[in-house]
Design a protein around this motif. Structure first.
Motif, PDB file in Angstrom:
ATOM      1  N   THR A  62       0.914  -1.361   0.086  1.00  0.00           N
ATOM      2  CA  THR A  62       0.057   0.083  -0.088  1.00  0.00           C
ATOM      3  C   THR A  62       0.908   1.336  -0.004  1.00  0.00           C
ATOM      4  OG1 THR A  62      -0.115  -0.149   2.492  1.00  0.00           O
ATOM      5  CG2 THR A  62      -1.986  -1.225   1.080  1.00  0.00           C
ATOM      6  N   THR A  63       2.161   1.350   0.443  1.00  0.00           N
ATOM      7  CA  THR A  63       3.052   2.413   0.439  1.00  0.00           C
ATOM      8  C   THR A  63       3.496   2.657  -1.016  1.00  0.00           C
ATOM      9  OG1 THR A  63       4.970   1.018   1.235  1.00  0.00           O
ATOM     10  CG2 THR A  63       3.415   2.098   2.993  1.00  0.00           C
ATOM     11  N   GLY A  64       3.359   1.486  -1.687  1.00  0.00           N
ATOM     12  CA  GLY A  64       3.983   1.633  -3.153  1.00  0.00           C
ATOM     13  C   GLY A  64       5.503   1.126  -3.240  1.00  0.00           C
ATOM     14  N   LYS A  65       5.863   0.473  -2.133  1.00  0.00           N
ATOM     15  CA  LYS A  65       7.192  -0.409  -2.099  1.00  0.00           C
ATOM     16  C   LYS A  65       7.054  -1.657  -2.986  1.00  0.00           C
ATOM     17  CE  LYS A  65      10.944  -1.907   0.736  1.00  0.00           C
ATOM     18  NZ  LYS A  65      11.423  -2.145   2.089  1.00  0.00           N
ATOM     19  N   SER A  66       7.982  -1.934  -4.002  1.00  0.00           N
ATOM     20  CA  SER A  66       8.019  -3.004  -4.823  1.00  0.00           C
ATOM     21  C   SER A  66       8.718  -4.353  -4.196  1.00  0.00           C
ATOM     22  CB  SER A  66       8.505  -2.757  -6.172  1.00  0.00           C
ATOM     23  OG  SER A  66       8.423  -3.896  -6.954  1.00  0.00           O
TER      24      SER A  66
END
Length: 79
Positions: A62-66
């Motif tokens: 949800t934070t955008g970390k892949s």
């Protein structure tokens, strides 16, 4: 012995080694025939989860970390 074992014992056998077992070591089978790291549906006809699973090698939180998928993950994978 009939008092101790009223039924005759059941004998079980292992299968003999075949030519593949002799020529190719199990470690090499895992290396050469390994499924790539990905997530996706299992492909079973009556699976309720497969229509909702997407095939992917990476995912984002949800934070955008892949993140990379480390193993093969299907709807039949243990939790």
């Amino acid at each position: 012995m009939k008092n101790v074992f009223p039924e005759p014992p059941l004998a079980a056998f292992r299968r003999d080694c075949n030519l593949q077992d002799i020529l190719v070591h199990k470690k090499h089978n895992r290396i050469f025939f390994r499924v790539h790291n990905r997530s996706g549906p299992c492909g079973a006809q009556r699976c309720a989860i497969c229509p909702y699973m997407m095939e992917a090698e990476k995912f984002r939180d949800t934070t955008g970390k892949s993140y990379n998928v480390r193993n093969e993950v299907t709807s039949k994978s243990p939790m």
